[in-house]
Scaffold this motif. Structure first.
Motif, PDB file in Angstrom:
ATOM      1  N   ARG A 227       0.838  -1.199   0.000  1.00  0.00           N
ATOM      2  CA  ARG A 227       0.000   0.000   0.000  1.00  0.00           C
ATOM      3  C   ARG A 227       0.871   1.247   0.000  1.00  0.00           C
ATOM      4  O   ARG A 227       0.598   2.217  -0.721  1.00  0.00           O
ATOM      5  CB  ARG A 227      -0.921  -0.001   1.225  1.00  0.00           C
ATOM      6  CG  ARG A 227      -1.766   1.269   1.366  1.00  0.00           C
ATOM      7  CD  ARG A 227      -2.523   1.285   2.682  1.00  0.00           C
ATOM      8  NE  ARG A 227      -1.638   1.125   3.811  1.00  0.00           N
ATOM      9  CZ  ARG A 227      -0.894   2.098   4.335  1.00  0.00           C
ATOM     10  NH1 ARG A 227      -0.933   3.313   3.818  1.00  0.00           N
ATOM     11  NH2 ARG A 227      -0.101   1.863   5.358  1.00  0.00           N
ATOM     12  N   GLU A 228       1.927   1.241   0.800  1.00  0.00           N
ATOM     13  CA  GLU A 228       2.810   2.404   0.866  1.00  0.00           C
ATOM     14  C   GLU A 228       3.437   2.703  -0.499  1.00  0.00           C
ATOM     15  O   GLU A 228       3.575   3.870  -0.892  1.00  0.00           O
ATOM     16  CB  GLU A 228       3.917   2.180   1.907  1.00  0.00           C
ATOM     17  CG  GLU A 228       3.424   2.155   3.345  1.00  0.00           C
ATOM     18  CD  GLU A 228       2.910   0.790   3.787  1.00  0.00           C
ATOM     19  OE1 GLU A 228       2.506   0.670   4.956  1.00  0.00           O
ATOM     20  OE2 GLU A 228       2.894  -0.145   2.951  1.00  0.00           O
ATOM     21  N   GLU A 229       3.806   1.661  -1.215  1.00  0.00           N
ATOM     22  CA  GLU A 229       4.422   1.854  -2.536  1.00  0.00           C
ATOM     23  C   GLU A 229       3.412   2.385  -3.545  1.00  0.00           C
ATOM     24  O   GLU A 229       3.737   3.243  -4.369  1.00  0.00           O
ATOM     25  CB  GLU A 229       5.033   0.537  -3.016  1.00  0.00           C
ATOM     26  CG  GLU A 229       6.279   0.142  -2.237  1.00  0.00           C
ATOM     27  CD  GLU A 229       6.732  -1.288  -2.481  1.00  0.00           C
ATOM     28  OE1 GLU A 229       7.942  -1.552  -2.357  1.00  0.00           O
ATOM     29  OE2 GLU A 229       5.883  -2.144  -2.798  1.00  0.00           O
TER      30      GLU A 229
END
Length: 292
Positions: A227-229
């Protein structure tokens, strides 16, 4: 104000303008812009919100920013246990007493968490399945995204936010208001506008219009990226809104040959602007960037 004894047979009573102002005066409370406080003073509005939330019978509800308890009372009156997160110590400590006065039979169904909503997790809020709230307008987007991130149990909800924020959260790709909040919210859920709210139902009346936003949780797009990427790609794509997605992502992936390979692999047109891409596109770009 009538005693709680005289109200038990009639069921929970909701707060009108006189009750809200009386409660605020008794607590020495003045709504502050710093915390985005605008108290709802219209019982019909909170009833409408509870109806529009489409809650299952007895469903546990997370409420953020309960304030003096207007919406809290309407949720309890409809038979829903409420976990209320309130950052203001004075309001958090006064809420149980207000509920005991206006809805004595429902008082045991209220849990108050005195905390910053941006810092809570399952340990503090348990496992609510719905979120119904008049979110503090100055932090509405980060609060909603945080709650969706930390609480897997949250399946759906209805929140009141500034009208422009509602537009941004619910905007589809290609629309004028589509941007970072739209794409990040779409990672977690299907989001839609659920109606306007007039200014005169608040005290003090805000200088902006308000709107309801409904969300329904769904699985995020399949991707090799975290998700962060994916969110890093979204932020890069909108950091230079007028540029093509290829130009905007140059900082995200400075190696131009590798970046071109990402577009070839995904089949996404590198000459589009970021505002034309949906969450599945951003997830595909992030996934390709991770694996190539």
């Amino acid at each position: 104000m009538s005693s709680s004894d005289s109200s038990t047979s009639a069921g929970p009573r909701l707060l009108g303008p006189a009750e809200v102002r009386s409660l605020a005066a008794s607590l020495g409370v003045r709504p502050t812009k710093q915390r985005g406080q605008n108290f709802v003073i219209d019982p019909n509005t909170v009833r409408r919100i509870v109806r529009a939330a489409d809650l299952a019978a007895g469903e546990t509800v997370l409420e953020v920013g309960p304030g003096l308890g207007s919406l809290t009372l309407a949720l309890l009156a409809d038979g829903h246990p409420v976990t209320a997160v309130e950052i203001d110590p004075l309001l958090a400590q006064a809420l149980p007493s207000t509920i005991a006065t206006y809805a004595p039979e429902q008082a045991s169904s209220l849990t108050v968490v005195e905390a910053d909503a941006m810092e809570v997790g399952p340990a503090e809020i348990g496992s609510p399945t719905a979120c119904v709230a008049n979110l503090p307008y100055n932090v509405a987007v980060p609060v909603l995204l945080h709650l969706l991130m930390v609480s897997d149990s949250l399946r759906h909800g209805l929140v009141m936010v500034q009208s422009e924020v509602a537009d941004r959260l619910a905007a589809p790709p290609g629309s004028r208001t589509y941007g970072v909040p739209s794409a990040k919210a779409a990672w977690y859920a299907d989001v839609r506008r659920a109606g306007p709210i007039g200014r005169n139902v608040f005290w003090p009346a805000p200088n902006v219009d308000s709107g309801l936003v409904a969300f329904e949780r769904r699985e995020p797009p399949a991707t090799a990226a975290s998700r962060e990427e994916v969110f890093a790609v979204i932020e890069a794509a909108f950091s230079q809104r007028r540029k093509t997605i290829r130009s905007a992502l140059a900082r995200w992936m400075p190696d131009r040959e590798r970046l071109d390979e990402v577009f070839r692999t995904t089949g996404i047109d590198s000459q589009l602007r970021g505002e034309m891409l949906g969450i599945t596109d951003f997830a595909a770009l992030a996934g390709a960037g991770r694996t190539l």
